[in-house]
Design an enzyme around this catalytic site. Structure first.
Site, mmCIF file in Angstrom:
data_model
loop_
_atom_site.group_PDB
_atom_site.id
_atom_site.type_symbol
_atom_site.label_atom_id
_atom_site.label_comp_id
_atom_site.label_asym_id
_atom_site.label_seq_id
_atom_site.Cartn_x
_atom_site.Cartn_y
_atom_site.Cartn_z
ATOM 1 N N ASP A 114 -22.969 9.391 32.073
ATOM 2 C CA ASP A 114 -21.804 9.954 30.527
ATOM 3 C C ASP A 114 -21.178 11.237 31.733
ATOM 4 O O ASP A 114 -20.861 10.997 32.655
ATOM 5 C CB ASP A 114 -23.046 10.660 29.725
ATOM 6 C CG ASP A 114 -21.694 11.247 28.475
ATOM 7 O OD1 ASP A 114 -21.448 10.072 28.196
ATOM 8 O OD2 ASP A 114 -21.560 12.271 28.585
ATOM 9 N N ARG A 115 -21.640 12.106 31.654
ATOM 10 C CA ARG A 115 -20.451 13.355 32.325
ATOM 11 C C ARG A 115 -21.015 13.102 33.786
ATOM 12 O O ARG A 115 -20.175 13.659 34.447
ATOM 13 C CB ARG A 115 -20.540 14.919 30.952
ATOM 14 C CG ARG A 115 -20.502 14.791 29.964
ATOM 15 C CD ARG A 115 -19.080 13.910 28.965
ATOM 16 N NE ARG A 115 -18.305 14.924 29.670
ATOM 17 C CZ ARG A 115 -16.799 15.166 29.010
ATOM 18 N NH1 ARG A 115 -17.034 13.464 28.383
ATOM 19 N NH2 ARG A 115 -15.738 15.241 29.708
ATOM 20 N N ARG B 252 -19.056 10.987 35.133
ATOM 21 C CA ARG B 252 -17.587 10.814 35.624
ATOM 22 C C ARG B 252 -17.787 12.832 36.741
ATOM 23 O O ARG B 252 -16.296 12.815 37.730
ATOM 24 C CB ARG B 252 -16.683 11.830 34.558
ATOM 25 C CG ARG B 252 -16.651 11.004 33.470
ATOM 26 C CD ARG B 252 -16.458 11.716 32.315
ATOM 27 N NE ARG B 252 -16.020 10.742 31.029
ATOM 28 C CZ ARG B 252 -15.834 9.280 31.452
ATOM 29 N NH1 ARG B 252 -15.018 9.083 31.891
ATOM 30 N NH2 ARG B 252 -16.387 7.925 30.513
ATOM 31 N N TRP C 158 -14.829 13.906 22.922
ATOM 32 C CA TRP C 158 -13.592 14.093 23.469
ATOM 33 C C TRP C 158 -12.928 14.442 22.637
ATOM 34 O O TRP C 158 -11.671 15.545 24.199
ATOM 35 C CB TRP C 158 -13.253 12.532 23.953
ATOM 36 C CG TRP C 158 -14.575 12.063 25.019
ATOM 37 C CD1 TRP C 158 -15.817 11.657 24.820
ATOM 38 C CD2 TRP C 158 -14.058 11.323 25.960
ATOM 39 N NE1 TRP C 158 -16.068 10.222 25.875
ATOM 40 C CE2 TRP C 158 -14.644 10.221 26.506
ATOM 41 C CE3 TRP C 158 -12.257 11.383 26.463
ATOM 42 C CZ2 TRP C 158 -14.677 10.080 27.322
ATOM 43 C CZ3 TRP C 158 -12.495 10.594 27.790
ATOM 44 C CH2 TRP C 158 -13.532 9.912 28.381
ATOM 45 N N HIS D 93 -25.933 4.108 24.126
ATOM 46 C CA HIS D 93 -25.323 4.594 25.120
ATOM 47 C C HIS D 93 -26.551 5.666 25.897
ATOM 48 O O HIS D 93 -26.338 5.371 27.055
ATOM 49 C CB HIS D 93 -24.417 6.233 24.189
ATOM 50 C CG HIS D 93 -23.745 6.863 25.312
ATOM 51 N ND1 HIS D 93 -22.950 6.629 26.411
ATOM 52 C CD2 HIS D 93 -23.964 7.830 25.318
ATOM 53 C CE1 HIS D 93 -22.822 7.734 27.125
ATOM 54 N NE2 HIS D 93 -23.766 8.471 26.444
#
Length: 302
Positions: free
Chosen positions: A104-105, A108, A150, A276
């Site tokens: 997830d974050r 990134r 988001w 997820h």
């Protein structure tokens, strides 16, 4: 949880990063997502520590890590800044190069490290994400409704801050139970740890700033890299939920693997069991895929 891992506060310029460390051998950095902390790796990190030096970090603004002041353009919470901070943190721990896995974050931050610091990242694993600019460029009602942070958390302050502050329990419950994973996966103590991490005003603001940066600077940085022909140099493992959004939304473009192959030459990966939060649902399967990749074996197809 992670009882045999050492707790370390690493000072990095104007902030501090909290990490848990155990094991020996090549270094692997594990980065969490929203609304989690390093505790998401509680069942995976011990399995990896049999072969690697494992570092589980709380991202800037999350968990027990510091919340540096932001700026009008949100740059302190852009993935570029967070990636540089993680590279500096690993150097302080004695690792000038290392492997990284991010969910997830955290994924990134991890792929931004591979783009900005190619000499530091040996292998990259990204869990249930596609590149930020790709996600925004293909955004539609499904993203806006399905992964509401988001758009909601990227709104100007103080609206999202006030919402998080007033409804931390509801925010965590919606995420943990609404993104394809069963809420039964998360023990009460873990759920409460995630809730408590969202109660502090400084952390709430930092998390919103991170989402604001994702909607602006992170997109710009990705697009600039694409225009300049910059690519991820190291091998990439992409894992995603077989019953989640990535498997469905990008099927017409060849799925997540096809999108990541626009960014790197050496990409492999596969769909995983669960939603997820599959690293917490299927830790043994996830750990096995990561170990195979980090020790050099093929993990999945591609």
């Amino acid at each position: 949880m992670l009882e045999h891992f050492q707790s370390i506060d690493v000072d990095i310029e104007d902030a501090g990063i909290f990490v848990r460390r155990a094991g020996a051998g090549p270094a692997v950095l594990l980065l969490h997502g929203f609304p989690q902390t390093h505790l998401m790796w509680r069942d995976i990190a011990p399995l990896l520590a049999d072969r690697f030096t494992v570092i589980c970090a709380d991202l800037r603004g999350y968990g027990r890590s510091a919340c540096p002041a932001s700026s009008a353009d949100h740059a302190p919470y852009a993935k570029r800044a967070m990636a540089s901070e993680m590279v500096a943190m690993m150097a302080k721990l004695g690792f000038t190069s290392f492997m990284v896995a991010g969910h997830d974050r955290g994924g990134r931050v991890a792929y931004r490290m591979a783009l900005d610091h190619p000499d530091r990242i040996e292998k990259l694993a990204v869990l249930d994400i596609v590149p930020t600019a790709d996600a925004w460029d293909r955004a539609d009602a499904r993203l806006a409704l399905g992964f509401w942070p988001w758009s909601l958390l990227a709104q100007p302050e103080p609206l999202p801050e006030n919402i998080l502050a007033g409804a931390a329990d509801a925010i965590v419950d919606n995420a943990l139970g609404g993104w394809g994973s069963s809420p039964d996966v998360f023990p009460a103590g873990i759920r409460q740890a995630y809730v408590e991490a969202l109660r502090d005003p400084a952390h709430i603001h930092a998390i919103c700033e991170e989402y604001r940066a994702a909607a602006t600077l992170d997109r710009d940085h990705d697009r600039a890299d694409k225009a300049a022909g910059r690519r991820i140099a190291c091998p990439v493992l992409a894992l995603w939920s077989g019953q989640g959004a990535l498997a469905e939304w990008y099927a017409g473009e060849g799925g997540p693997l096809a999108l990541w192959r626009n960014w790197a030459d050496d990409v492999r990966g596969r769909a995983m069991s669960g939603g997820h939060f599959f690293p917490e649902e299927a830790p043994a399967q996830t750990a096995g895929a990561l170990i195979d990749f980090f020790v050099g074996l093929k993990s999945g197809t591609g």
